[in-house]
Design a protein around this motif. Structure first.
Motif, mmCIF file in Angstrom:
data_model
loop_
_atom_site.group_PDB
_atom_site.id
_atom_site.type_symbol
_atom_site.label_atom_id
_atom_site.label_comp_id
_atom_site.label_asym_id
_atom_site.label_seq_id
_atom_site.Cartn_x
_atom_site.Cartn_y
_atom_site.Cartn_z
ATOM 1 N N GLU A 385 -3.099 27.331 35.345
ATOM 2 C CA GLU A 385 -2.963 28.741 35.719
ATOM 3 C C GLU A 385 -2.895 28.894 37.233
ATOM 4 O OE1 GLU A 385 -2.615 31.592 33.664
ATOM 5 O OE2 GLU A 385 -2.069 29.876 32.407
ATOM 6 N N LYS A 410 -0.040 41.098 34.506
ATOM 7 C CA LYS A 410 -1.311 40.987 33.793
ATOM 8 C C LYS A 410 -1.801 39.535 33.772
ATOM 9 C CE LYS A 410 -0.815 44.959 30.706
ATOM 10 N NZ LYS A 410 -0.734 45.413 29.304
ATOM 11 N N ARG A 411 -0.844 38.622 33.582
ATOM 12 C CA ARG A 411 -1.236 37.212 33.572
ATOM 13 C C ARG A 411 -1.749 36.785 34.939
ATOM 14 N NH1 ARG A 411 2.518 31.876 32.133
ATOM 15 N NH2 ARG A 411 0.878 30.333 32.618
ATOM 16 N N GLU A 413 -3.327 38.652 37.089
ATOM 17 C CA GLU A 413 -4.688 39.177 37.265
ATOM 18 C C GLU A 413 -5.704 38.283 36.551
ATOM 19 O OE1 GLU A 413 -4.536 43.117 35.803
ATOM 20 O OE2 GLU A 413 -3.377 43.919 37.479
ATOM 21 N N LYS A 414 -5.361 37.877 35.326
ATOM 22 C CA LYS A 414 -6.272 36.995 34.599
ATOM 23 C C LYS A 414 -6.355 35.627 35.259
ATOM 24 C CE LYS A 414 -5.517 39.219 30.104
ATOM 25 N NZ LYS A 414 -5.045 39.027 28.703
ATOM 26 N N ILE A 417 -8.777 35.601 38.199
ATOM 27 C CA ILE A 417 -10.177 35.533 37.742
ATOM 28 C C ILE A 417 -10.540 34.110 37.337
ATOM 29 C CG2 ILE A 417 -11.805 36.359 35.995
ATOM 30 C CD1 ILE A 417 -10.228 38.969 35.907
ATOM 31 N N LEU A 418 -9.625 33.459 36.609
ATOM 32 C CA LEU A 418 -9.882 32.096 36.152
ATOM 33 C C LEU A 418 -9.926 31.115 37.313
ATOM 34 C CD1 LEU A 418 -10.319 30.448 33.591
ATOM 35 C CD2 LEU A 418 -7.842 30.113 33.447
#
Length: 576
Positions: A385, A410-411, A413-414, A417-418
């Motif tokens: 990611e 959206k991906r 943003e995730k 976080i990851l």
């Protein structure tokens, strides 16, 4: 002294005066002189005084006794009123002493009757309390002793206290009895499953626990409850051990069936043995399911007694005739376990000597590595990611209203976080890996590569990337300052057009990227694992679906590739 008419009919009304007159007549007739007469009269007067004194003394003594009786009655009345907690009764202070005594007597009689009734109530309540206390203490002789009632305090308040205490003890007795019955029921169920004699088991705890005795007569003492709890724990532990042993034996039996390709018709004959192979301890409730004789039969024969010799003999003959085929089959199973756990496998020649032992050790080691391998998977997924996010950040058209742009946003943003969790994940992974190595005394390898070396290399490369980004930011800031100075001297001018070049397509990388993230497909050492892709019988398929070992330099980055993405004039921010 007075003389009545019956004694002397010659006399009329007998009085002191008439008697004195008669005496003087007699003296005159006799011729007594005056001195004798005076002396006789003095004697008579003295005797009369003595009689009066005795009567007065008797009367005074009688009055004193009446006064003492009245005082005692009042004291007793006050004591009874105090003991019974009753209100004081108005006393009669006027009238004679006997009248006052007569007024107190009915009240005393009523209070004495009330006291007797109250003492009986206290005795009954205290007897019940004493009996229950004896049952709880396990000393039934306590209930046979007569309770001592404190007659100085027979108030209703005190009686209520005893009754409240009795209610608490009755509740405790009920709870204890309920607990005893629950324990007995549990022992009954466990004895049924284990094939043990229930009556002998509970009577060993206490004879009153037998079903022949009434519920109220069962022992509820602390010792009985403790011994029941201990018995239940022992039976549950025995049940757990028996189930574990039966499951192990059933597993061995199923393994033999699988090795021998035993038909399902023959396996059904042993369903009562294998039906609990995956059951939980609390789930086994069938009577006799874990009987000791059944386990001993299975342990000795791997099946019930009536089929044991034939089944074992047949399986042993088949196993002996197909030993070579079984060995290669077990070897393939062992290789598969090692491949899933990313462990290098030993040469087959050494493994065939003790295949079952090797498989058990491999399963144990794979189980010990599972937690770390799960975190390695998370780390690699996070690195993928991270790689995708950097590609996404370099895309100049990422904010265009194209199809799928909102999904990529959206991906991203995730992914951020990851990615922010990667340092903590790596730190946890390093700590767990080191702890594993200390416990096992060997290095933790991932497809033959030490995992700590992989993590250290990743950390170094990540630090280099951060330094490179920092230098890019400083260079960009320096060029922006130069442009500002030129604009202040020569005025603003349009920035030169960027050279047209191929646009980079944002997508997931297959083999890592310029950021040095670990690859999902690792190529180095693949030749080492290729030797186990097939068995000697040619039954084993290629291990292409299993991830090969990670290369030592799997995070190495090409300087030319890195330079192709970084330039002074085409610097891009780290995040959208």
């Amino acid at each position: 002294m007075a003389v009545t008419d019956t004694e002397n009919p010659l006399l009329g009304e007998t009085t002191c005066s008439s008697l004195l007159h008669k005496l003087q007549e007699i003296w005159d007739e006799v011729g007594e002189n005056d001195e004798e007469r005076d002396k006789m009269l003095l004697q008579i007067e003295k005797e009369c005084l003595d009689v009066y004194k005795r009567k007065v003394e008797q009367a005074a003594k009688s009055r004193a006794q009446l006064l003492q009786a009245l005082s005692d009655a009042k004291i007793e009345l006050a004591s009874l009123l105090s003991a019974l907690g009753e209100k004081s009764i108005p006393e009669k202070t006027s009238g004679t002493i006997k009248e006052q005594l007569a007024a107190i007597a009915p009240a005393l009689e009523q209070l004495w009757k009330q006291k007797e009734e109250r003492v009986k109530e206290f005795s009954d309540v205290q007897s019940q309390i004493q009996k229950i206390c004896g049952e709880i203490a396990g000393n039934l002789s306590l209930g046979d002793q007569a309770p001592s009632v404190d007659e100085s305090d027979l108030t209703l308040k005190k009686l209520d206290e005893y009754q409240a205490q009795l209610q608490e003890l009755q509740k405790e007795k009920s709870d204890r009895l309920h607990k005893v019955l629950e324990f007995v029921s549990t022992v009954h169920d466990l004895c049924g499953v284990l094939g043990m004699d229930f009556f002998s088991t509970v009577t060993e705890v206490h004879p009153s626990l037998n079903d022949s005795t009434g519920v109220q007569s069962k022992s509820i003492s602390n010792d009985t409850l403790a011994r029941l709890a201990k018995t239940v724990l022992a039976l549950k532990e025995d049940k757990k051990q028996r189930l574990h042993k039966l499951q192990e034996l059933a597993t061995q039996l199923i393994d033999l069936w699988n090795l021998m390709d035993t038909p399902s018709e023959e396996r059904r004959l042993f369903d009562h043995v294998t039906c609990n192979i995956s059951a939980y301890v609390d789930g086994v409730t069938v009577p006799g399911a874990l009987a000791l004789d059944l386990i001993e039969q299975v342990s000795n024969q791997q099946c019930p007694q009536n089929h044991a010799e034939v089944e074992v003999e047949r399986l042993d003959q088949l196993k002996a005739s197909r030993m070579k085929e079984i060995a290669f089959k077990r070897q393939g199973e062992l290789e598969e376990i090692f491949a899933r756990a990313h462990i290098e496998i030993d040469p087959p020649a050494e493994l065939l000597a003790d295949m079952d032992n090797q498989i058990a050790k491999a399963k144990e080691e794979a189980h010990s590595r599972k937690e770390i391998l799960d975190k390695v998977e998370k780390w690699m997924s996070a690195c993928e990611e991270e790689s995708w996010l950097e590609d996404y950040n370099r895309d100049e058209n990422r904010y265009n209203a194209s199809r799928g742009a909102h999904l990529n946003l959206k991906r991203a943003e995730k992914a951020r976080i990851l990615v922010n969790k990667i340092p903590a994940l790596v730190e946890t992974l390093v700590a767990k890996t080191r702890a594993w190595e200390e416990d096992h005394g060997i290095s933790f390898t991932y497809d033959g590569v030490p995992l700590l070396a992989m993590l250290d290399e990743y950390a170094m490369l990540r630090q280099e990337r951060e330094e490179e980004k920092r230098r890019m930011r400083e260079s960009k800031k320096f060029h922006e300052q130069q442009s500002s100075e030129q604009e202040s001297i020569f005025g603003s001018r349009p920035s030169p057009a960027r050279p047209a070049g191929p646009k980079k397509v944002v997508g997931a990388r297959a083999n890592g990227g310029v950021n040095g993230t670990p690859s999902r497909r690792l190529s180095l050492n693949a030749h080492q694992n290729g030797s186990r892709s097939t068995t000697k019988e040619g039954k084993r398929e290629s291990t292409g679906s299993i991830r090969p070992a990670a290369p030592v330099n799997y995070v190495a980055i090409s300087k030319e590739d890195s330079a192709s993405h970084v330039s002074v004039s085409d610097a891009v921010p780290a995040s959208p």
